[in-house]
Design a protein around this motif. Structure first.
Motif, short mmCIF file in Angstrom:
data_model
loop_
_atom_site.label_atom_id
_atom_site.label_comp_id
_atom_site.label_asym_id
_atom_site.label_seq_id
_atom_site.Cartn_x
_atom_site.Cartn_y
_atom_site.Cartn_z
N ASP A 1 0.84 -1.06 -0.21
CA ASP A 1 -0.08 0.08 -0.08
C ASP A 1 0.95 1.23 -0.07
O ASP A 1 1.84 1.48 0.95
CB ASP A 1 -0.86 -0.02 1.18
N CYS B 1 -0.54 8.52 5.07
CA CYS B 1 -1.16 8.68 6.33
C CYS B 1 -0.64 8.10 7.40
O CYS B 1 -0.55 8.51 8.59
CB CYS B 1 -2.87 8.38 6.18
N LYS C 1 -11.94 5.16 -4.64
CA LYS C 1 -11.88 5.03 -3.34
C LYS C 1 -12.61 5.99 -2.47
O LYS C 1 -12.46 7.32 -2.89
CB LYS C 1 -10.39 4.98 -2.78
N PHE D 1 -16.79 2.90 6.67
CA PHE D 1 -16.27 1.46 6.73
C PHE D 1 -14.86 1.33 6.92
O PHE D 1 -14.16 0.04 7.18
CB PHE D 1 -16.81 0.57 5.61
N TYR D 2 -14.17 2.35 6.84
CA TYR D 2 -12.50 2.32 7.26
C TYR D 2 -12.22 2.32 8.80
O TYR D 2 -11.13 2.41 9.27
CB TYR D 2 -11.91 3.40 6.32
N PHE E 1 -9.99 -0.18 10.32
CA PHE E 1 -8.67 0.18 9.87
C PHE E 1 -7.66 1.07 10.25
O PHE E 1 -6.59 0.81 10.63
CB PHE E 1 -8.86 0.32 8.52
N TYR F 1 -11.86 -4.34 -2.66
CA TYR F 1 -11.32 -4.55 -1.23
C TYR F 1 -12.69 -4.40 -0.38
O TYR F 1 -13.41 -3.50 0.11
CB TYR F 1 -10.39 -3.29 -1.14
#
Ligand code: PBG
Length: 335
Positions: free
Chosen positions: A124, A128, A205, A210-211, A214, A281
């Motif tokens: 990836d 960030c 994206k 929903f992240y 993560f 994803y």
């Protein structure tokens, strides 16, 4: 209606072909295979560290030694690829850790390619996790907190991608959503001798709730504001197609739609319109929701997971990125 002739009852009885497992399999239009799976993994400094992610049971931040074990397990189950995210020891305002020669992801890539050369290593590419402020680009501070600067960020992203390729990454996957990053990365890869390294772009994206889990896993929560000035508005489908077109023109080899389950319409249109290798994803909360409901005994984890992934295949995904890759590989073996 269908342009093709279709039978009518009673001559046509759809149930005829549903009478046995073998018949159903024979006329099955789509299938899941272990060869489509990609397992995301989180690597952090240290030794013998397996730090659990609260909201993602079964997912850990792993030190290099543990990462190798986990990757070997996936490889042993037939999972062809992993997607690496790094959690650096320190963060700063220019994301130095993202492109450090000896950064945590660069070390992880070298280790995995040395020990498991057949396992595809996808990295990836983002800033960030390495930025003190948790944004995916360079921030110019202003009264409202800060502005995320597009063009100056491209150079850092390109450097990060080239450093991953230099460490041996098989595919680089930019997830930042800055405009023009695929072109910048392709140019830097070509310039540094990696014209054969493919780019899998997070092309469509969306700024997504929903992240959530993560960001705990990657320790990448923005310290101010949110990501809506660079990630896409969930309301927009036509714009998603333009994003994909742009990335393809800039040199993307594989395009991704993210999240997956709530964006199957996008996935379908991307595959239908472009016919490019397409990845879906299934993001962190897609995994967490299934785990939580299953832990309560409300759903059948295996059935729901396989059905969701099959839906992504039906919509057009060639590649399925999922935190459940190892479980899925095991279930597919049992079938
Ligand atoms: C980094 C990145 C994120 C995800 C993948 N790459 C987080 C974000 O954009 O906030 C999310 C993956 C997931 O939720 O599983 N930019």
């Amino acid at each position: 209606m269908s342009p093709h002739p279709v039978g009518q009852f009673p001559a046509y009885r759809p149930r005829r072909l549903r009478q046995s497992a073998a018949l159903r399999r024979l006329v099955s239009e789509n299938a899941l295979s272990v060869s489509q799976l990609v397992l995301p993994l989180f690597v952090r400094p240290g030794r013998q560290v397996r730090k659990a992610i609260g909201a993602m049971p079964g997912v850990f931040q792993l030190s290099l030694d543990e990462l190798l074990r986990e990757a070997a397990r996936a490889h042993g189950l037939g999972v062809p690829a992993v997607l690496l995210f790094g959690i650096p020891a320190t963060k700063d305002a220019k994301a130095s850790g993202a492109y450090a020669r000896n950064g945590i992801v660069q070390q992880a890539v070298r280790l995995l390619k040395r020990e498991l050369p057949d396992l595809l290593v996808i990295t990836d590419v983002c800033l960030c996790e390495y930025m003190s402020h948790g944004h995916c680009g360079i921030v110019q501070v202003d009264q409202r907190g800060g502005k995320i600067l597009n063009d100056p960020s491209l150079k850092l992203l390109a450097r990060a991608a080239a450093s991953h390729a230099e460490a041996g990454a098989d595919i680089v996957a930019p997830s930042d959503m800055m405009d023009g990053r695929v072109r910048a990365i392709r140019a830097e890869l070509d310039r540094t001798g990696f014209s054969d390294t493919p780019i899998m772009s997070y092309a469509a994206k969306f700024a997504s709730g929903f992240y959530g889990p993560f960001r705990e896993a990657a320790e990448s929560t923005p310290q101010f504001g949110d990501r809506r000035s660079y990630q896409m508005n969930a309301a927009n489908a036509n714009e998603a197609l333009r994003e994909v077109a742009l990335d393809i023109e800039e040199g993307a080899d594989i395009v991704m739609v993210k999240p997956a389950l709530a964006y199957l319409d996008i996935l379908y249109r991307v595959k239908t319109d472009f016919g490019y290798p397409t990845a879906a994803y299934a993001v962190s909360a897609e995994y967490s929701m299934v785990k939580a409901a299953a832990a309560n005994g409300w759903i059948d984890e295996r059935a729901v997971t396989l059905e969701s992934l099959l839906a992504m295949r039906r919509a057009g995904a060639d590649i399925l990125i999922t935190y459940a890759a190892c479980e899925v590989a095991q279930w597919l073996q049992e079938k």
